[in-house]
Enzyme design. Structure first.
Site, PDB file in Angstrom:
ATOM      1  N   HIS A  95      13.444 -20.632 -43.792  1.00 46.05           N
ATOM      2  CA  HIS A  95      14.464 -19.665 -44.193  1.00 46.05           C
ATOM      3  C   HIS A  95      15.631 -20.288 -44.961  1.00 46.05           C
ATOM      4  O   HIS A  95      16.007 -19.816 -46.034  1.00 46.05           O
ATOM      5  CB  HIS A  95      14.983 -18.921 -42.963  1.00 46.05           C
ATOM      6  CG  HIS A  95      15.769 -17.696 -43.272  1.00 46.05           C
ATOM      7  ND1 HIS A  95      17.131 -17.688 -43.331  1.00 46.05           N
ATOM      8  CD2 HIS A  95      15.368 -16.431 -43.539  1.00 46.05           C
ATOM      9  CE1 HIS A  95      17.555 -16.468 -43.611  1.00 46.05           C
ATOM     10  NE2 HIS A  95      16.500 -15.683 -43.738  1.00 46.05           N
ATOM     11  N   SER A 250      18.503 -10.945 -46.128  1.00 43.28           N
ATOM     12  CA  SER A 250      18.798 -12.375 -46.298  1.00 43.28           C
ATOM     13  C   SER A 250      18.808 -12.745 -47.770  1.00 43.28           C
ATOM     14  O   SER A 250      19.726 -13.417 -48.266  1.00 43.28           O
ATOM     15  CB  SER A 250      17.752 -13.216 -45.570  1.00 43.28           C
ATOM     16  OG  SER A 250      17.836 -13.066 -44.180  1.00 43.28           O
TER      17      SER A 250
END
Length: 446
Positions: A95, A250
């Site tokens: 991530h 995100s």
């Protein structure tokens, strides 16, 4: 801490102009570049003709960033792990590397690999930590030169009040904090709902809100967040491939952080609120939305080139972040995050009891003063032998609670002349954008 980005390996797909096809077991770097549809929306050539983000540091508070990735080599500064284990550059999943690549990826070779929106920005990797470590990471990033702090994370272990001090510290030092709203189609999550944070939602390539993008009055902007290609470490995470593709707020958050970095690069003296002001005033109004800010789109989808080139007065130091702080404390019903009214006119007022009642005097001494008044009154009544029945006070009825945010009086009127820029249109094949909505942070002098 969770990020909840829905990722899938890019190794099982071939990308051409942003469209996915089942194909060979590995995607080449130039196919990765072709798959970055958001770059077409942003118009990178125009954006980079103004700036690529030179001299600006963006902190990425996340799962760590792989400094050895070909598209990020040379872009990382020494970072921070609050627990001292060095995980800021030893990622625990894909991530953090992905978010850094959307901000500052520079590609490699002859036009290969992926590029971020601000490829000359320097990344300050900060490991997210556990429990309440994230506010500590915010303060560390501020003290180590960050101008923008990207938090593509949400947390269920703390509330917005746990971030208030750290975010206030960042704003005092002219650092903008950007956070994702969340990916479960619910209310805006912490830390995006903390006062002073720029909260971000996600849209697809048609500029339609992503179905799982969290929403609420705190939401300020949206950005591409569906079918987004990112860099990934080869040894950790679900991708286990140099590149991933996924959906989530995100990704949108990383793009907004990159856009803010570009604005700082051109206008280094602006405050965080004034940077947010430029992004808000130049955002593309979503189709079918008549009033902004909207709980799902905020003020619209970011347009970095317009944010860099539009003729916009700097405005107040807090800009739209002041509204963000007000909204975080009070929602549309006048209820705070704990379910109690935050209207100062209501706080501290007691309902009178039934039957006999006496006016109460507030001040230093509290209960002692009240007791003294009662004793004096009783003595006077007894000595005069005149009893008079006290009339009950009327019940307090609070007035209507104001909306989460209204512009203060005396602000300069919205200028009527156009910005003087060339009309902007999306790339061929993409839906026509509406003109930016002329709301309290759109096209005005604040």
């Amino acid at each position: 801490m969770t990020h909840g980005r829905i990722t899938r390996t890019l190794g099982a797909t071939v990308l051409t102009a942003g469209v996915l096809f089942a194909g060979t077991p590995a995607a080449s770097a130039d196919q990765v570049r072709d798959g970055q549809w958001a770059n077409l929306y942003f118009g990178l050539d125009k954006v980079w003709s103004v700036t690529k983000g030179d001299g600006v540091i963006v902190a990425v508070i996340d799962s760590g960033v792989d400094a050895s990735h070909l598209d990020l080599t040379g872009s990382l500064l020494p970072g921070y792990d609050p627990e001292g284990q060095g995980r800021e550059t030893k990622p625990t999943d894909e991530h953090g590397t992905g978010m850094a690549s959307l901000i500052a990826g520079h590609g490699h070779g002859n036009g290969e690999g992926m590029v971020g929106l601000a490829p000359r920005v320097k990344i300050l990797p900060v490991y997210r930590g556990e429990g309440n470590s994230m506010p500590k990471g915010i303060k560390w990033a501020v003290d180590h030169g960050a101008k923008v702090i990207n938090i593509s994370q949400v947390t269920t272990t703390s509330g917005p009040e746990d971030f208030a001090d750290a975010v206030s510290y960042a704003l005092q030092h002219k650092v903008l904090v950007v956070a994702g709203s969340g990916n479960d189609a619910g209310a805006v999550r912490t830390p995006a709902n903390a006062p002073g944070v720029l909260a971000v939602g996600a849209v697809d390539k048609n500029q339609k809100i992503w179905a799982k993008s969290n929403y609420g009055p705190e939401l300020m902007l949206t950005a591409p967040g569906v079918g987004i290609v990112t860099a990934a470490p080869e040894t950790v995470g679900s991708c286990q491939n140099p590149y991933c593709i996924g959906d989530g707020t995100s990704d949108a958050t990383a793009y907004v952080s990159a856009a803010a970095a570009l604005v700082y690069a051109k206008y280094p003296d602006l405050t965080p609120g004034q940077v947010a002001n430029r992004l808000v005033k130049t955002a593309a109004a979503p189709a079918g939305v008549s009033q902004l800010p909207d709980s799902r789109y905020g003020y619209g989808v970011i347009r970095p080139y317009e944010a860099l080139t539009a003729k916009i007065p700097a405005g107040s130091a807090q800009g739209p972040l002041a509204a963000s702080a007000d909204t975080a404390a009070t929602d549309s019903t006048g209820q705070g995050s704990d379910g109690h009214r935050s209207d100062p006119a209501v706080q501290g007022i007691q309902q009178p009891s039934s039957g006999l009642s006496l006016p109460l005097v507030a001040g230093i001494g509290g209960g002692a003063v009240v007791l003294l008044i009662v004793v004096i009154v009783v003595a006077v009544v007894a000595s005069s032998r005149k009893r008079r029945r006290a009339q009950p006070l009327p019940s307090y009825q609070p007035g209507p609670v104001p909306p989460p945010y209204t512009a203060p009086p005396g602000w300069p009127p919205v200028p009527q002349q156009p910005y003087g820029q060339q009309p902007y249109g999306p790339p061929p094949g993409y839906p026509q954008q509406q003109a930016p909505y002329q709301g309290p942070y759109q096209g005005g002098g604040r």
